[in-house]
Write an enzyme that holds these catalytic residues in place. Sequence first.
Site, mmCIF file in Angstrom:
data_model
loop_
_atom_site.group_PDB
_atom_site.id
_atom_site.type_symbol
_atom_site.label_atom_id
_atom_site.label_comp_id
_atom_site.label_asym_id
_atom_site.label_seq_id
_atom_site.Cartn_x
_atom_site.Cartn_y
_atom_site.Cartn_z
ATOM 1 N N HIS A 99 -3.043 10.555 5.814
ATOM 2 C CA HIS A 99 -2.001 10.121 4.750
ATOM 3 C C HIS A 99 -2.024 8.666 4.949
ATOM 4 C CE1 HIS A 99 1.212 9.074 2.356
ATOM 5 N NE2 HIS A 99 2.018 9.237 3.316
ATOM 6 N N HIS A 101 -0.569 4.620 3.305
ATOM 7 C CA HIS A 101 0.008 3.851 2.292
ATOM 8 C C HIS A 101 -0.612 2.719 1.672
ATOM 9 C CE1 HIS A 101 4.112 5.850 1.920
ATOM 10 N NE2 HIS A 101 3.780 6.217 3.002
ATOM 11 N N ASP A 124 -19.605 9.130 -5.735
ATOM 12 C CA ASP A 124 -20.656 9.338 -4.672
ATOM 13 C C ASP A 124 -19.634 10.267 -3.679
ATOM 14 O OD1 ASP A 124 -23.124 7.976 -4.791
ATOM 15 O OD2 ASP A 124 -22.252 6.358 -3.812
ATOM 16 N N HIS A 175 4.489 7.959 -4.195
ATOM 17 C CA HIS A 175 4.241 7.874 -2.862
ATOM 18 C C HIS A 175 3.074 7.230 -2.354
ATOM 19 C CE1 HIS A 175 5.237 10.645 0.962
ATOM 20 N NE2 HIS A 175 4.554 9.360 1.227
ATOM 21 N N TYR A 236 -29.131 12.647 0.667
ATOM 22 C CA TYR A 236 -28.381 11.301 1.250
ATOM 23 C C TYR A 236 -28.375 11.386 2.817
ATOM 24 C CZ TYR A 236 -25.354 7.561 2.224
ATOM 25 O OH TYR A 236 -24.742 6.135 2.718
#
Length: 245
Positions: A99, A101, A124, A175, A236
């Site tokens: 997580h 910001h 991708d 958020h 890939y």
Amino acid sequence: MNATPLRSLRREVLAANLRIPEAGLATLTWGNVSGVDREAGVFVIKPSGVSYADLTEEDLVVVALDDGRVVEGALRPSTDTETHRCLYLAFPFIGGVTHTHSTHAVAFAQARRSIPVLGTTHADTFNGPVPVTEDLTPEQCASDYEFNTGQVIVQMLRSDPRRAEEVPGALVSRHGPFTWGPTATASLENAVVCEAVAEMALHTLALGARLGDPSEPPPHLLERHYTRKHGPGAYYGNADAVPAV
């Protein structure tokens, strides 16, 4: 609890957290990475409010997956711990959660807009838009807020579990982004991609406002870019390459 796998997980989680500021994904301490050991029934996460410059392996907190109690660690775990735990409980394929910001992804979250698929760089990694949740209700904010933050992501994705695997991230309305992957490292890498494609999308949409809305890429092009890196026919990279003799 087997100490060896947990020690390895601690090292991975520490390294992933230290990459958050290196990748420009956080201001101050606004970000956290966790990794889960499902066999041991625990996950390891960054402590709350500790600067990345000061963060050590011993600072990391070990949390029980079943009820969120602290198993090891002298510090309080991240305030986002219950969101991480909610995602782990809902999706067994998740091995790590990140997580942040980060600026551009948060801009989309604050605008309550999904990050659209505007080109192959996005495709991708994300096989579709990075979705944005509904706002939390007053009741969800009043009690178990952090766990309910995870619940709004789960509720959005639960009707189509494949979507959660093929689009390993979501924006929580007003958020910011949460991303996930099979490992803590992979979840951090998906956070890096999420921020990059959010920035590209904002530039593309800004140009579109001046020059005309950009057309949607053809589905066959997006599918080719996603499948060449993911799935049974992926080709890939060189992880499975046979050394030359």
